[in-house]
Design an enzyme around this catalytic site. Sequence first.
Site, mmCIF file in Angstrom:
data_model
loop_
_atom_site.group_PDB
_atom_site.id
_atom_site.type_symbol
_atom_site.label_atom_id
_atom_site.label_comp_id
_atom_site.label_asym_id
_atom_site.label_seq_id
_atom_site.Cartn_x
_atom_site.Cartn_y
_atom_site.Cartn_z
ATOM 1 N N GLY A 1 -10.468 -66.668 16.055
ATOM 2 C CA GLY A 1 -9.353 -67.626 16.566
ATOM 3 C C GLY A 1 -9.793 -68.374 17.774
ATOM 4 O O GLY A 1 -11.000 -68.682 17.781
ATOM 5 N N GLU B 1 -15.219 -64.615 16.947
ATOM 6 C CA GLU B 1 -15.709 -65.681 16.521
ATOM 7 C C GLU B 1 -14.794 -66.851 16.969
ATOM 8 O O GLU B 1 -13.509 -66.588 16.420
ATOM 9 C CB GLU B 1 -15.670 -65.737 14.964
ATOM 10 C CG GLU B 1 -16.703 -66.988 14.278
ATOM 11 C CD GLU B 1 -15.676 -68.013 13.757
ATOM 12 O OE1 GLU B 1 -15.622 -68.829 14.582
ATOM 13 O OE2 GLU B 1 -15.207 -67.662 12.472
ATOM 14 N N CYS C 1 -13.529 -74.056 12.695
ATOM 15 C CA CYS C 1 -13.743 -73.729 13.956
ATOM 16 C C CYS C 1 -15.344 -74.435 14.229
ATOM 17 O O CYS C 1 -15.646 -74.785 15.195
ATOM 18 C CB CYS C 1 -14.040 -72.400 14.211
ATOM 19 S SG CYS C 1 -14.853 -71.434 12.730
ATOM 20 N N GLN D 1 0.623 -77.758 15.410
ATOM 21 C CA GLN D 1 -0.826 -78.529 15.561
ATOM 22 C C GLN D 1 -0.744 -79.798 15.074
ATOM 23 O O GLN D 1 -1.544 -80.740 15.715
ATOM 24 C CB GLN D 1 -1.280 -77.471 14.386
ATOM 25 C CG GLN D 1 -2.896 -78.064 14.084
ATOM 26 C CD GLN D 1 -3.524 -77.755 15.120
ATOM 27 O OE1 GLN D 1 -3.185 -76.569 16.158
ATOM 28 N NE2 GLN D 1 -4.752 -78.148 15.439
ATOM 29 N N PHE D 2 0.257 -80.280 14.187
ATOM 30 C CA PHE D 2 0.460 -81.644 14.220
ATOM 31 C C PHE D 2 0.578 -82.431 15.425
ATOM 32 O O PHE D 2 0.083 -83.535 15.526
ATOM 33 C CB PHE D 2 1.717 -81.853 13.109
ATOM 34 C CG PHE D 2 2.254 -83.258 12.717
ATOM 35 C CD1 PHE D 2 1.619 -83.929 12.012
ATOM 36 C CD2 PHE D 2 3.352 -83.531 13.626
ATOM 37 C CE1 PHE D 2 2.305 -85.279 11.744
ATOM 38 C CE2 PHE D 2 4.064 -84.929 13.221
ATOM 39 C CZ PHE D 2 3.358 -85.720 12.312
ATOM 40 N N GLU E 1 -11.834 -79.084 21.615
ATOM 41 C CA GLU E 1 -11.452 -78.701 20.098
ATOM 42 C C GLU E 1 -10.116 -79.223 19.745
ATOM 43 O O GLU E 1 -9.190 -79.016 20.154
ATOM 44 C CB GLU E 1 -11.588 -77.342 19.755
ATOM 45 C CG GLU E 1 -11.633 -77.054 18.353
ATOM 46 C CD GLU E 1 -11.791 -75.489 18.148
ATOM 47 O OE1 GLU E 1 -12.484 -75.149 17.297
ATOM 48 O OE2 GLU E 1 -11.412 -74.651 19.130
ATOM 49 N N PHE F 1 -9.222 -79.549 16.342
ATOM 50 C CA PHE F 1 -8.738 -78.818 15.182
ATOM 51 C C PHE F 1 -7.978 -79.552 14.236
ATOM 52 O O PHE F 1 -6.877 -79.225 13.666
ATOM 53 C CB PHE F 1 -8.066 -77.358 15.700
ATOM 54 C CG PHE F 1 -8.299 -76.119 14.728
ATOM 55 C CD1 PHE F 1 -9.795 -75.830 14.769
ATOM 56 C CD2 PHE F 1 -7.631 -75.713 14.212
ATOM 57 C CE1 PHE F 1 -10.182 -74.898 14.376
ATOM 58 C CE2 PHE F 1 -8.014 -74.569 13.357
ATOM 59 C CZ PHE F 1 -9.359 -74.253 13.605
#
Length: 589
Positions: free
Chosen positions: A303, A326, A360, A407-408, A487, A489
């Site tokens: 994550g 990770e 990721c 997230q959008f 990041e 994503f």
Amino acid sequence: MAARKAASSLLSRRLLTRPCPASSSGSSALLRAGDNLYPDLDRARELLPGAPLQRFSTAQAAAAATDEPIQPLVEIKHTQLLINGNFVDAASGKTFPTVDPRTGEVVARVAEGDTEDIDRAVAAARRAFDEGPWPRMTAYERCRVLLRFADLIERHAEEIAALETWDSGKPLEQAAGAEVPMVARFVRYYAGWADKIHGLVVPTDGAHHAQVLHEPVGVAGQIIPWNFPLLMFAWKVAPALACGNTVVLKTAQQTPLSALYVASLLHEAGLPEGVLNVVSGFGPTAGAALCSHMGVDKLAFTGSTGTGKIILELAARSNLKPVTLELGGKSPFIVMDDADVGQAVELAHHAVFFNQGQCCCAGSRTFVHERVYDEFVEKSKARAEKRVVGDPFRKGVEQGPQIDGEQFKKILRYVQSGVDTGATLVAGGDRVGNRGFYVQPTVFADAQARPRQPMILVYQVTAFSINVVYDESQIAKMDEMKIAQEEIFGPVQTILKFRGVEEVIRRANATPYGLAAGVFTRSLDAANTLSRALRAGTVWVNCYDVFDAAIPFGGYKMSGVGREKGPYGLRNYLQTKSVVTPIRDAACL
């Protein structure tokens, strides 16, 4: 058998070889290498409605994502917690919704695990380890259970892929053609390792017999992410079980359905009760309880870096349990001046936009040599504008919706940040349609600050050469925009110009992350120089996103701790014990 072999070298070969609307006139062996690798994909395509999608840049395609979504032909069988071999309600009776990212509508309500449920799951896993048959059966018997599990995954592949697409929004062609076969491949890989975990006999300086044993660590707590729930299930559960451990797995709250389904298949394959327990819930409650639990011997998490820090702290504050992490990345993809630009554009496009950019190791910092920069930017714009965005259940779709509204909105905030700080918005930059969480494939150029001083600080002159010395403070400032540092994503490509190898090495490494990197060049010298200089756990040269079961994966710096996959993945779930006994009247030592 062909399907099993096909799965061993993941997604890049499948996704790069699909017909490309922006491919260059010249094709390479690299881009053709995976043709017909996934024979099961044709069956998956037969299940997909054949209504063609146009490209998002046209008026018709802008409405494509808002067409009435296709109803998946799959039954949601499991929404409860899996504890001690049984599906049960949460102790509190609470549930939470998992939503369809195509529409934001509720797909199902899932049992919401909490501290009490984690306690029940850990207790079941502890009994199964301390008293149950799993760590006491022969390694070959464990191998056979895992092999039967892999067979069941293939038998139910259509349902599993449909659940994964419905819950996460990734294209069905990706889930069915690449990811589900890979899950079976990873399980078989670690099934094969179960009876090959050997100890050692060590010679000593005295009359002693010394043996080194590799033993299961005990109860493993595992937390998987929402972007690849099935693959991360396999990466974590398969090696843990092969080593003889028991597991408490927490799913991501956004994508609980596929993990619950495949966990039921594992029990159908003969897994004893209590060996695998699955709790769905939220990080601050169920996740924190798992990380803090004194009965958990080991943690593994995939994550964000921020959450990884919290997990390390919780593990340290409890019983100092070891942790494998990770985490996030901001991976560089470096295009040298000798590259075939058309091929480089296609590979860089895949490196960023695969899985809606929710990866990721996404190659989201695209460094391009100044000699080919302008051509690369123009072709990247054209490729992004031709990317097929729409309902992931439709045939030919390359990009589905983002995972959820949070997230959008985050992605669109980053896009606005890029515009506000002076980057050139070349393509995309907005949502697609007015329903669901679809984002246009977005490309930024000139995403770097202009240094106030020349990049070259001084020439060092020796008797034999003139060396260029770079001002490292100016290098750091060149890429200080958020879109070049953080990041995102999401489907956002940031293209940066560079002049030479030494400069791009310093800039590529000027990040707190070190998960992966890509290099595209015809020069063996450049490939060797860059692959050794880049501080990243994986460097892909003239390829990207190759995740063979035997290749270790993990990060440098703040991208993680430890490695998963390959024999390295076994080390996470084994303890090393030395046993020393005296030898009396030995005939030899």
